[in-house]
Design an enzyme around this catalytic site. Sequence first.
Site, PDB file in Angstrom:
ATOM      1  CG  ASP A   1      -1.524   4.916   4.132  1.00  0.00           C
ATOM      2  OD1 ASP A   1      -1.628   5.295   2.958  1.00  0.00           O
ATOM      3  OD2 ASP A   1      -2.229   5.358   5.053  1.00  0.00           O
TER       4      ASP A   1
ATOM      5  CE  LYS B   1      -7.953   2.167  -0.259  1.00  0.00           C
ATOM      6  NZ  LYS B   1      -6.743   2.869   0.071  1.00  0.00           N
TER       7      LYS B   1
ATOM      8  CG  HIS C   1      -1.824   1.189   1.319  1.00  0.00           C
ATOM      9  ND1 HIS C   1      -3.166   1.036   1.611  1.00  0.00           N
ATOM     10  CD2 HIS C   1      -1.636   2.529   1.156  1.00  0.00           C
ATOM     11  CE1 HIS C   1      -3.746   2.228   1.618  1.00  0.00           C
ATOM     12  NE2 HIS C   1      -2.835   3.161   1.352  1.00  0.00           N
TER      13      HIS C   1
ATOM     14  CG  HIS D   1      -4.619   2.364   5.974  1.00  0.00           C
ATOM     15  ND1 HIS D   1      -5.945   2.417   6.309  1.00  0.00           N
ATOM     16  CD2 HIS D   1      -4.505   3.017   4.794  1.00  0.00           C
ATOM     17  CE1 HIS D   1      -6.593   3.080   5.368  1.00  0.00           C
ATOM     18  NE2 HIS D   1      -5.736   3.445   4.441  1.00  0.00           N
TER      19      HIS D   1
HETATM   20  C1  NCD Z   1      -3.418   9.268   2.086  1.00  0.00           C
HETATM   21  C2  NCD Z   1      -3.001  10.272   1.030  1.00  0.00           C
HETATM   22  O1  NCD Z   1      -2.503  11.338   1.363  1.00  0.00           O
HETATM   23  O2  NCD Z   1      -3.156   9.963  -0.178  1.00  0.00           O
HETATM   24  N1  NCD Z   1      -3.348   9.874   3.375  1.00  0.00           N
HETATM   25  C3  NCD Z   1      -3.207   9.254   4.576  1.00  0.00           C
HETATM   26  O3  NCD Z   1      -3.271   9.907   5.604  1.00  0.00           O
HETATM   27  N2  NCD Z   1      -2.981   7.951   4.643  1.00  0.00           N
HETATM   28  C4  NCD Z   1      -4.759   8.735   1.768  1.00  0.00           C
HETATM   29  C5  NCD Z   1      -5.135   7.507   2.555  1.00  0.00           C
HETATM   30  O4  NCD Z   1      -4.588   6.436   2.348  1.00  0.00           O
HETATM   31  O5  NCD Z   1      -6.017   7.617   3.421  1.00  0.00           O
HETATM   32 ZN    ZN Z   2      -3.214   5.176   1.774  1.00  0.00          ZN
END
Ligand code: NCD
Ligand code: ZN
Length: 346
Positions: free
Chosen positions: A249, A101, A13, A176
């Site tokens: 993430d 997604k 991810h 996540h």
């Molecule tokens: C992600 C983003 O900035 O694209 N931000 C985050 O806080 N993880 C989007 C996401 O995965 O929620």
């Molecule tokens: Zn993300």
Amino acid sequence: MIQLTLIRPDDCHVHLRDDNQMCSILPDTVRRFARAIVMPNLKLPVSTTELALAYRKRIYSALPVAMKGHFTPLMTLYLTDNTPSSEIIRAKESGAVHGIKFYPAGATTHSNSGVTDITKCYSTLETMERADMPLLVHGEVTDPETDIFDREKIFIDKVLIPVIKRFQKLRIVFEHITTKEAVEFVKETSNNIGATITAHHMLLNRNAMFNSGIRPHHYCLPVLKHETHRRALIEAAISENPKFFLGTDSAPHSKFTKETACGCAGIYTSHAAIELYAEVFEQANALEKLEAFASFYGADFYKMPRNKDTISMIKENWNAPAQIDFSGEALIPFRANEVVTWKMTD
Ligand code: NCD
Ligand code: ZN
């Protein structure tokens, strides 16, 4: 010297962004990971196979010459209320798209075109189930009445359980995860349900957002949680349960868009991704379990061969950069100007 060698991991991810911003950060991911599941939440959402193939081409072009041939981006499509079943078939046949997604509309960065009501997507989900195309879920309800710390827990009951009951063979990645409820849920459900866990949700609890003042670089979604949840995530990651695997993430935003009255959500960890996971596993006395979590279980879930080459780290302190160039702007990475205790050697 303490050295750690692992089969090269995959990041299940990551947000690679686009154009010059992507060029700035892509080497951090490629240096560590063989493959990555690339999130589709660009300004123009990657909602069709055609857009995904064009994005993949831009990723390949952004690879520095020395890294060409060393990295495979695994593309995803952005699910909307109107994604037709024919798009799922096209995605499957392309061989390039590995998941769809599901962003609840308004849940996070660039999610305005997301799903307003998952029941609107049920015929598409049925096609995904038949085509064995995984659904990747940002698991948070979005109604403003719900407390931000409860959004994931409530999503399980309101959205995930009905979907799982109806589509029993659909492969789902609960992305996540941040709560002990999500850990328990994933453990109890059938083997077609997996989850990614970030390094930052295992390293920090919600106090980190308010440490002597507000800390915008520790704000991400799902938001950091209470210490009890952080511990539950670590337990899950070191449990050798193949349902839990690595997904950073890593979500870069410029310093300018985070240090402001209404700052963006996202923490950038790609510059030290596997090193940070090594810290977590070492602190939990489970370093020998890192390889399966980082390099085997994600590949197995996505039905891809495990990687063959290796990466090595040594136990040595280094300081993460104070900032990273992000297409001419500054990006403040996780642990900026602070110590990371494992270091990549190649
Ligand atoms: C992600 C983003 O900035 O694209 N931000 C985050 O806080 N993880 C989007 C996401 O995965 O929620
Ligand atoms: Zn993300």
